[in-house]
Structure formats: structure tokens, C-alpha cells
Design an enzyme around this catalytic site. Structure first.
Site, PDB file in Angstrom:
ATOM      1  N   CYS A   1       0.848  -1.188   0.024  1.00  7.93           N
ATOM      2  CA  CYS A   1      -0.035  -0.025  -0.013  1.00  7.93           C
ATOM      3  C   CYS A   1       1.064   1.036   0.155  1.00  7.93           C
ATOM      4  O   CYS A   1       2.030   1.136   0.121  1.00  7.93           O
ATOM      5  CB  CYS A   1      -0.865   0.051   1.171  1.00  7.93           C
ATOM      6  SG  CYS A   1      -1.647  -1.416   1.490  1.00  7.93           S
TER       7      CYS A   1
ATOM      8  N   ARG B   1       1.626   1.602  -6.212  1.00  2.00           N
ATOM      9  CA  ARG B   1       1.834   0.540  -5.113  1.00  2.00           C
ATOM     10  C   ARG B   1       0.483  -0.011  -4.750  1.00  2.00           C
ATOM     11  O   ARG B   1       0.565  -1.092  -3.772  1.00  2.00           O
ATOM     12  CB  ARG B   1       2.419   1.241  -3.648  1.00  2.00           C
ATOM     13  CG  ARG B   1       3.902   1.847  -3.779  1.00  2.00           C
ATOM     14  CD  ARG B   1       4.216   2.360  -2.631  1.00  2.00           C
ATOM     15  NE  ARG B   1       3.878   1.760  -1.543  1.00  2.00           N
ATOM     16  CZ  ARG B   1       5.272   0.988  -1.325  1.00  2.00           C
ATOM     17  NH1 ARG B   1       6.343   1.264  -1.779  1.00  2.00           N
ATOM     18  NH2 ARG B   1       5.084  -0.077   0.081  1.00  2.00           N
TER      19      ARG B   1
ATOM     20  N   TRP C   1      -3.856  -1.863  -1.496  1.00  2.00           N
ATOM     21  CA  TRP C   1      -3.889  -3.037  -2.334  1.00  2.00           C
ATOM     22  C   TRP C   1      -4.359  -4.093  -1.312  1.00  2.00           C
ATOM     23  O   TRP C   1      -3.700  -4.406  -0.308  1.00  2.00           O
ATOM     24  CB  TRP C   1      -2.597  -3.406  -2.615  1.00  2.00           C
ATOM     25  CG  TRP C   1      -2.507  -4.495  -3.654  1.00  2.00           C
ATOM     26  CD1 TRP C   1      -2.692  -4.398  -5.002  1.00  2.00           C
ATOM     27  CD2 TRP C   1      -2.062  -5.912  -3.373  1.00  2.00           C
ATOM     28  NE1 TRP C   1      -2.509  -5.900  -5.591  1.00  2.00           N
ATOM     29  CE2 TRP C   1      -2.079  -6.765  -4.715  1.00  2.00           C
ATOM     30  CE3 TRP C   1      -1.733  -6.722  -2.184  1.00  2.00           C
ATOM     31  CZ2 TRP C   1      -1.980  -7.863  -4.744  1.00  2.00           C
ATOM     32  CZ3 TRP C   1      -1.389  -8.093  -2.353  1.00  2.00           C
ATOM     33  CH2 TRP C   1      -1.554  -8.592  -3.331  1.00  2.00           C
TER      34      TRP C   1
ATOM     35  N   ASN D   1       0.261  -0.660   6.495  1.00  2.00           N
ATOM     36  CA  ASN D   1       0.744  -1.450   5.281  1.00  2.00           C
ATOM     37  C   ASN D   1       1.220  -2.523   5.903  1.00  2.00           C
ATOM     38  O   ASN D   1       1.887  -2.790   6.771  1.00  2.00           O
ATOM     39  CB  ASN D   1       1.717  -0.707   4.242  1.00  2.00           C
ATOM     40  CG  ASN D   1       2.213  -1.451   3.280  1.00  2.00           C
ATOM     41  OD1 ASN D   1       1.575  -2.425   3.128  1.00  2.00           O
ATOM     42  ND2 ASN D   1       3.194  -1.071   2.863  1.00  2.00           N
ATOM     43  N   GLY D   2       0.599  -3.841   5.485  1.00  2.00           N
ATOM     44  CA  GLY D   2       1.074  -5.233   6.038  1.00  2.00           C
ATOM     45  C   GLY D   2      -0.071  -6.109   6.318  1.00  2.00           C
ATOM     46  O   GLY D   2      -1.299  -5.898   6.113  1.00  2.00           O
TER      47      GLY D   2
ATOM     48  N   GLU E   1      10.754 -13.220 -19.688  1.00  2.00           N
ATOM     49  CA  GLU E   1      10.361 -11.909 -19.527  1.00  2.00           C
ATOM     50  C   GLU E   1       9.313 -11.317 -20.284  1.00  2.00           C
ATOM     51  O   GLU E   1       8.707 -10.686 -20.010  1.00  2.00           O
ATOM     52  CB  GLU E   1      11.661 -11.027 -19.436  1.00  2.00           C
ATOM     53  CG  GLU E   1      11.554  -9.746 -19.203  1.00  2.00           C
ATOM     54  CD  GLU E   1      10.700  -9.231 -17.862  1.00  2.00           C
ATOM     55  OE1 GLU E   1      10.427  -9.871 -17.055  1.00  2.00           O
ATOM     56  OE2 GLU E   1      10.297  -7.848 -17.893  1.00  2.00           O
TER      57      GLU E   1
ATOM     58  N   LYS F   1       5.849  -9.594 -19.456  1.00  2.00           N
ATOM     59  CA  LYS F   1       5.207  -8.452 -19.759  1.00  2.00           C
ATOM     60  C   LYS F   1       4.007  -8.527 -20.482  1.00  2.00           C
ATOM     61  O   LYS F   1       3.133  -7.629 -19.924  1.00  2.00           O
ATOM     62  CB  LYS F   1       6.314  -7.852 -20.819  1.00  2.00           C
ATOM     63  CG  LYS F   1       7.369  -7.291 -20.195  1.00  2.00           C
ATOM     64  CD  LYS F   1       7.474  -6.300 -19.267  1.00  2.00           C
ATOM     65  CE  LYS F   1       7.467  -6.017 -17.790  1.00  2.00           C
ATOM     66  NZ  LYS F   1       8.181  -6.953 -16.902  1.00  2.00           N
TER      67      LYS F   1
ATOM     68  N   GLU G   1       1.151  -9.613 -17.832  1.00  2.00           N
ATOM     69  CA  GLU G   1       0.858  -8.625 -16.673  1.00  2.00           C
ATOM     70  C   GLU G   1       0.238  -7.375 -16.992  1.00  2.00           C
ATOM     71  O   GLU G   1      -0.529  -6.780 -16.232  1.00  2.00           O
ATOM     72  CB  GLU G   1       1.960  -8.463 -15.788  1.00  2.00           C
ATOM     73  CG  GLU G   1       3.410  -7.684 -16.262  1.00  2.00           C
ATOM     74  CD  GLU G   1       4.315  -7.397 -15.262  1.00  2.00           C
ATOM     75  OE1 GLU G   1       3.763  -7.102 -14.026  1.00  2.00           O
ATOM     76  OE2 GLU G   1       5.188  -7.298 -15.859  1.00  2.00           O
TER      77      GLU G   1
ATOM     78  N   HIS H   1       9.165 -31.724 -26.586  1.00  2.00           N
ATOM     79  CA  HIS H   1       8.800 -32.721 -25.346  1.00  2.00           C
ATOM     80  C   HIS H   1       7.495 -32.274 -25.022  1.00  2.00           C
ATOM     81  O   HIS H   1       7.230 -32.642 -23.629  1.00  2.00           O
ATOM     82  CB  HIS H   1       9.873 -32.663 -24.457  1.00  2.00           C
ATOM     83  CG  HIS H   1      11.194 -32.856 -25.001  1.00  2.00           C
ATOM     84  ND1 HIS H   1      11.510 -34.131 -25.343  1.00  2.00           N
ATOM     85  CD2 HIS H   1      12.439 -32.120 -25.068  1.00  2.00           C
ATOM     86  CE1 HIS H   1      12.960 -33.955 -25.664  1.00  2.00           C
ATOM     87  NE2 HIS H   1      13.318 -32.969 -25.618  1.00  2.00           N
TER      88      HIS H   1
ATOM     89  N   LYS I   1       3.054  -2.415  -7.605  1.00  2.00           N
ATOM     90  CA  LYS I   1       4.504  -2.335  -7.739  1.00  2.00           C
ATOM     91  C   LYS I   1       5.478  -3.054  -6.826  1.00  2.00           C
ATOM     92  O   LYS I   1       6.508  -3.574  -7.307  1.00  2.00           O
ATOM     93  CB  LYS I   1       4.907  -0.749  -7.911  1.00  2.00           C
ATOM     94  CG  LYS I   1       6.319  -0.595  -8.402  1.00  2.00           C
ATOM     95  CD  LYS I   1       6.549  -1.102  -9.532  1.00  2.00           C
ATOM     96  CE  LYS I   1       8.119  -0.645 -10.387  1.00  2.00           C
ATOM     97  NZ  LYS I   1       8.347  -1.491 -11.412  1.00  2.00           N
TER      98      LYS I   1
END
Ligand code: AGP
Length: 613
Positions: free
Chosen positions: A2, A27, A74, A100-101, A486, A490, A493, A509, A608
Site C-alpha cells: 500500500c 503501489r 492493495w 501497510n502489512g 520476461e 510483460k 501482466e 517434448h 509495484k
């Protein structure tokens, strides 16, 4: 993950907090709120959704005061709605907090508080904290002591900020564990708090950072820092070099687009002062790496999360190839449970843009506990991962605001390349000629990255052909296998398209069964020792009808007729090719997401910096 902002001083706190929250929205952005104290009353405004809704609420129903705290959320416990939005008050109307937590023992605490007659209004774990503070606050126990006692009940990692009408000239901030930093900003006759420095950069560049189990007591005049046992502790004031402008979008549509285009400059900064092109040597002063220590290292674990873990996969190849030291990548959320084989001949290298990722910090703690030398490659100045390491390499990319990492992926690739050269040089296993060649190859990178960035329009045309696909495969080999991972991350997300990075050699395979005309395949096939194998990979995908998009070197006439689309990149020394090869994939993902009208900088469900485990 947050965002928290606090202010105390002669100015109106409301606009300062709203503006600061806007810089922290990356965030977390499920809901937002703020509280001020005025004429002995706490006024709160909060709402679900983006910060713009809170701003509209405040415009419609203004509040002002010279002391205030704000929060973007968040959600971890409780729906993202107005009732669960922070700030939270208790029952007396005298105390308000943001947090936050995760209160890992909140059910037990809630039962205890309910039994004492507490009335809960939200579904959050945070609310237990404000009730605990009210339990202790009395004429004999001041706000700092009441907060200390409350916090000592909590399990888990937390950043908590508290105000009370009983002491309207103070803001209390405390940090337990790794959950989200607490930065204290020093103004003239005013003080600031933030979970991340971009929130307060326009007001001050003098910042101190709370360590775990520390509490700050802010007044307009300054701050006292104590342990949670009340013992005074010294703190260091850092001068933050980042300028406020660098935290703005400028002429770009999104922070992500701006940060993709900053990579030429960011790579120049990350190389600058460290690669001595005259002598052909590398200098990483903050790493505190001596020849004795370099010779002592027999194994390196590289640990990180998400994009940073893919950078770690490239670093493994570079360290083993250049320095001939065994290197293993272990994703941070697994490292602490892997019972890793660590001793004093082991180095644990953590990579983290935010320097606050809980899993990565927990892995660092595990490595340190087992006697490893602890290094980190970090972007956020003053962050926990920078401070707890024995030595670090700052990425120096400037603030990265977009949730999807871009420059914080390419910078650590070059940082690990330089680390590998330095290790080899200090261990005496690299002849001067080879070292000079490796160092001089770095000189090429900012310009090569710039050349790729100039081709954005070409890559955007390819993005148009992919904007409505539902799946996508990314294939790479060797040093560009992580590039495939990567590139896929990208895309998934920010565009919400299911994408999978895969070792190209593994396709036969099983996964090749997935390929048909609805399964586009992105292949990284620039010239290196795996090139020939990648040609046959392209042919296998084509044979099954899959549209094939290839990252290829300029002028490659072998690939041109095979591919449906080519993302052309300039020739790059193979050990640095992941830098130039990933940029088209960043741009491809960016434009697909933008074409789909999605929120590129704040993708759903993400934040983030993931400061919870
Ligand atoms: C990458 O685009 C994501 N934002 C995510 O995977 C990120 O790399 C990961 O959470 C690690 O973050 P850090 O570098 O701040 O530790």
C-alpha cells in the site's frame, strides 16, 4: 504494497497528501483515503476505486488541517470498498491510523477485543490495531507508548502511521519487519512521511528511513526515532539525487512507455563511473568486494522475484561464463524453504527494484542467517535490500513507477555482467586482453538500446496484429531463454493475455502440441551459438500453422522469409544481447495492452512492490 503519505506543518495537509498519494498509486489502487485533524476533530474521507474518486469526494466535501495521513490500498483482508478503505478509526473518535502489512494474528486479537466490547466496522485486520491503541491510550499513557504497546501484540510485518486528537501536534510512524518502507522527509518547519520517496520528492530530498522495530515521533520541528522498547536511536539523513521531474510522465502516455524509452539513459547511468574504458576495468565501490573475499566465494545464489528473477537467470550464465563461479538461481519465495547449502564461501545476491519485496528480503535474511556474504542489486535508494546487504550495486535507473518493470530489468543485466568481470578480475582468472574486450563491449550498449527504441513504430505495427489473440508462446535458448520468460511476463501482466515463456528445446517434448494458427509464437533468434537450433524451431512452429514473430538481427535474410513478422534489432555481443532483445518485447506488450485500452501503469490485481509474502 500500500502507499502511505503523512504531513505535519504550517500548510494545508490535504493537497500535499492527495498529490503524494498520486505518486504512490502504483503501489496499490483498490481504494484510497485520508484523515486530517482540525479544531480537535478527526475528519476522514475515503472511497473504493482509484485515487481520482477520493479527489472528487474531497472536492465535493473539502477537509483541511495542518496534520494529516493518507493511504492507497492493495487489498489483502476485506473487499476493496469504502468501509475497508484506510484510514481507520476506533470507537473513541480520538485515534486514526493507516497501515501497510498483514496482522497475521488478527483473528485472535479481534476475538480478544470483541470480548472487551470493541465494535468493528470493517473486515480489515488493520482495525485491530486502532482498537489496541485505544485500549492503552490514557492520561498516563501517551500516544507513542500506547502505540508501542499495541504494536507489540502484532505478528507479521507492518508499517503503521497514527494520529490522535489527544496529541494533535504529533504523527507516530512505526515499522515492523519488511513490510513497506517508512521514509521520514525533512522540511523547513514541516515534516513528511511516505512509504516511497516519489511521494515527497517535490517537498524535500532529505530523507531518513526507519529500520524494522523502530518508531518515529514527528512534530513540525523534527523527529525522534526510537526502538519499539522506547530506546532512542540515531538515524542517517540521505540526500536523494532523484529529481521530482523524473517521477513525472512527461510527453509519454504512460510511465511504462516513458521508462522503456529511458533505458538508453538509465544504462548510461548504471555503467557510468563503473566501467573504466581506458583501463578496461570495472569498479563497484558500494559492493565492498575485496580480492580476498572474491577468492573466498565458491558458490553464488541469485535470488529474486518475477522480472528480477529472469534477470537473475541471465546473471547466472554471465557469472559462470566469465567468472567460472557456480551460480544458481532460486526464486526468493522458495529460497527460505529450500534448506539451501550455504556457508562462508557462499554469496547470496538479491535483485530487487523496490528493495522492499518481502519474499526477497526474507531470502536475504535466510542467506545472512546461514553465514553467506549478502549482496544486492537495488534501484530504490535507502531501501531495506540496500541497507541489509554487505554490499550492493545501485541500478541508478531513477524511479520506476510503471508496475511492469522495464529499465529495472535491463539495468541488472549489465550490473551482473560488470559483477562477473570484477569477480574474475579480483580472482585473477581473467587475462587483461579478454577483460578489456568484455569491458569495451559495455560501451556499445546505451547506443544499441537507443537504436532499438527508435524502432517503436515498427514494433507497434506488429502489436496491432496480436492485440486480439488469447494465447501466446515465447521461445528462447541459452542466454535468451530468460528473455522469452520476461517477454511473456510483460505481455500477461499488462494485457491479461495468457502468455508462456518456454525453453525452445523443450517444445518437442510436449508443448508443441499447443501450436496451431491461433497460437502465435514469438521466437528470439539473434545470432549466437544457439542460432541454428532456433531456425529449426521457427520451421517447426511454422509447420504447425502458428503465426511466428521473430526477434532477429538486422539484415538476417535467412529468417526474413520464414517469419510472419520480424522485430529487427542491431547485432549485439551475445552476452549483452538480452538487453537489446528484450526491448522490442517490452514495446510489443506495451502497445498490445494500450491498443486493448487497458490500464498499462496500474494493471488489475498487481502492485509495484509486493511487500507481503
Ligand atoms: C515485473 O514487471 C513485475 N512488476 C514483478 O514481477 C516484479 O519484478 C517483482 O514483483 C519483483 O519486484 P522487485 O524487483 O521490486 O523486487
Amino acid at each position: 504494497m500500500c502507499g502511505i503519505v503523512g504531513y505535519i506543518g504550517p500548510r494545508d495537509a490535504t493537497p500535499i497528501i492527495l498529490n503524494g498519494l498520486q505518486r504512490l498509486e502504483y503501489r496499490g489502487y483498490d481504494s484510497a483515503g485520508l484523515a486530517v485533524i482540525k479544531d480537535g476533530q478527526i475528519e476522514v474521507r475515503r472511497d473504493a476505486g482509484k485515487l481520482s474518486r477520493l479527489t472528487a469526494l474531497v472536492n465535493g466535501s473539502p477537509i483541511s488541517g495542518h496534520i494529516g495521513i493518507g493511504h492507497t490500498r492493495w487489498a489483502t483482508h476485506g473487499q476493496p470498498n469504502a468501509t475497508n478503505a484506510h484510514p481507520h478509526m476506533g470507537m473513541t473518535g480520538e485515534v486514526v491510523i493507516v497501515h501497510n502489512g498483514i496482522v497475521e494474528n488478527y483473528l485472535e486479537l479481534k476475538e480478544e477485543l470483541l470480548a472487551e466490547g470493541a465494535v468493528f466496522k470493517s473486515e480489515t485486520d488493520t482495525e485491530t490495531i486502532v482498537h489496541l491503541i485505544e485500549r492503552y491510550l490514557s492520561s498516563e499513557t501517551d500516544l507513542a507508548e500506547a502505540s508501542r504497546r499495541a504494536l507489540n501484540h502484532l505478528k507479521g510485518a507492518h508499517a503503521v502511521v497514527v494520529m490522535s486528537t489527544r496529541e494533535p501536534d504529533k504523527i507516530i510512524a512505526a515499522r515492523i519487519g519488511h513490510s513497506g518502507g517508512v521514509a521520514v522527509g525533512f522540511g523547513k518547519g514541516e515534516m513528511f512521511l511516505a512509504s516511497d520517496i516519489p511521494a515527497i520528492l517535490e517537498h524535500t530530498r532529505e530523507v531518513a528511513f526507519l529500520e524494522s522495530h523502530q518508531m518515529a515521533i514527528l512534530t513540525r520541528e523534527g523527529v525522534r526515532v526510537q526502538t519499539l522498547d522506547g530506546q532512542p536511536v540515531a538515524y542517517e539523513i540521505h540526500k536523494i539525487a532523484w529529481d521530482p521531474v523524473s517521477a513525472e510522465k512527461g510527453e509519454f502516455r504512460h510511465f511504462m512507455q516513458k521508462e522503456i524509452h529511458e533505458q538508453g539513459r538509465a544504462l548510461t547511468d548504471t555503467i557510468g563511473g563503473r566501467a573504466d574504458f581506458e583501463r578496461g576495468t570495472i569498479h563497484l565501490p558500494e559492493l565492498n568486494l575485496t580480492s580476498d573475499l572474491a577468492r573466498q566465494i565458491e558458490r553464488i545464489y541469485i535470488t529474486a522475484c518475477g522480472t528480477a528473477s529472469y534477470a537473475a537467470m541471465v546473471g547466472k550464465i554471465l557469472i559462470e561464463r566469465i567468472a567460472r563461479i557456480p551460480a544458481e538461481v532460486v526464486i526468493a519465495s522458495e529460497f527460505r524453504y529450500a534448506d539451501p547449502i550455504v556457508d562462508t564461501h557462499t554469496a547470496v545476491l538479491a535483485i530487487s527494484q523496490s528493495g522492499e519485496t518481502a519474499d526477497t528480503l526474507a531470502a536475504m535474511d535466510e542467506g545472512k542467517k546461514r553465514g553467506a556474504t549478502l549482496w544486492s542489486i537495488v534501484n530504490a535508494i535507502g531501501s531495506q535490500a540496500m541497507r541489509i546487504a554487505d554490499g550492493y550495486i545501485p541500478m541508478l535507473t531513477g524511479p520506476e513507477i510503471g508496475v511492469a518493470s522495464t529499465k529495472a530489468y535491463t539495468a541488472p543485466l549489465v550490473d551482473q555482467y560488470m559483477l562477473a568481470i570484477l569477480l574474475a578480475d579480483l580472482r585473477g582468472t581473467l587475462d587483461a586482453k579478454t577483460r578489456r574486450k568484455l569491458v569495451n563491449d559495455i560501451r556499445l550498449i546505451p547506443d544499441l538500446a537507443g537504436q532499438v527504441l527508435e524502432r517503436e513504430a515498427q514494433y507497434e505495427e506488429v502489436a496491432r496484429t496480436l492485440m486480439n489473440v488469447s494465447h501466446c508462446l515465447y521461445l528462447g535458448r541459452g542466454i535468451n531463454m530468460p528473455t522469452a520468460y520476461e517477454g511473456a511476463l510483460k505481455l500477461k501482466e499488462i494485457s491479461y493475455i495468457h502468455a508462456e515463456g518456454y525453453p525452445a528445446g523443450e517444445m518437442k517434448h510436449g508443448p508443441i502440441a499447443l501450436i496451431d494458427r491461433d497460437m502465435p509464437v514469438v521466437v528470439i533468434a539473434t545470432r549466437d551459438q544457439w542460432y541454428e537450433k532456433m531456425i529449426s524451431q521457427i520451421e517447426q512452429a511454422k509447420a504447425r500453422g502458428g503465426p511466428v514473430i521473430v526477434v532477429a538481427n538486422d539484415g538476417d535474410q535467412t529468417i526474413a522469409p520464414l517469419a510472419d513478422h520480424v522485430l529487427w534489432v542491431p547485432e549485439t555481443p551475445w552476452m549483452l544481447s538480452p538487453v537489446t532483445n528484450v526491448i522490442p518485447l517490452q514495446i510489443l506488450a506495451y502497445h498490445i495492452a494500450a491498443l486493448r485500452g487497458l490500464d498499462v501503469d496500474q494493471p488489475r490485481n498487481l502492485a509495484k512492490s509486493v511487500t507481503v509474502e
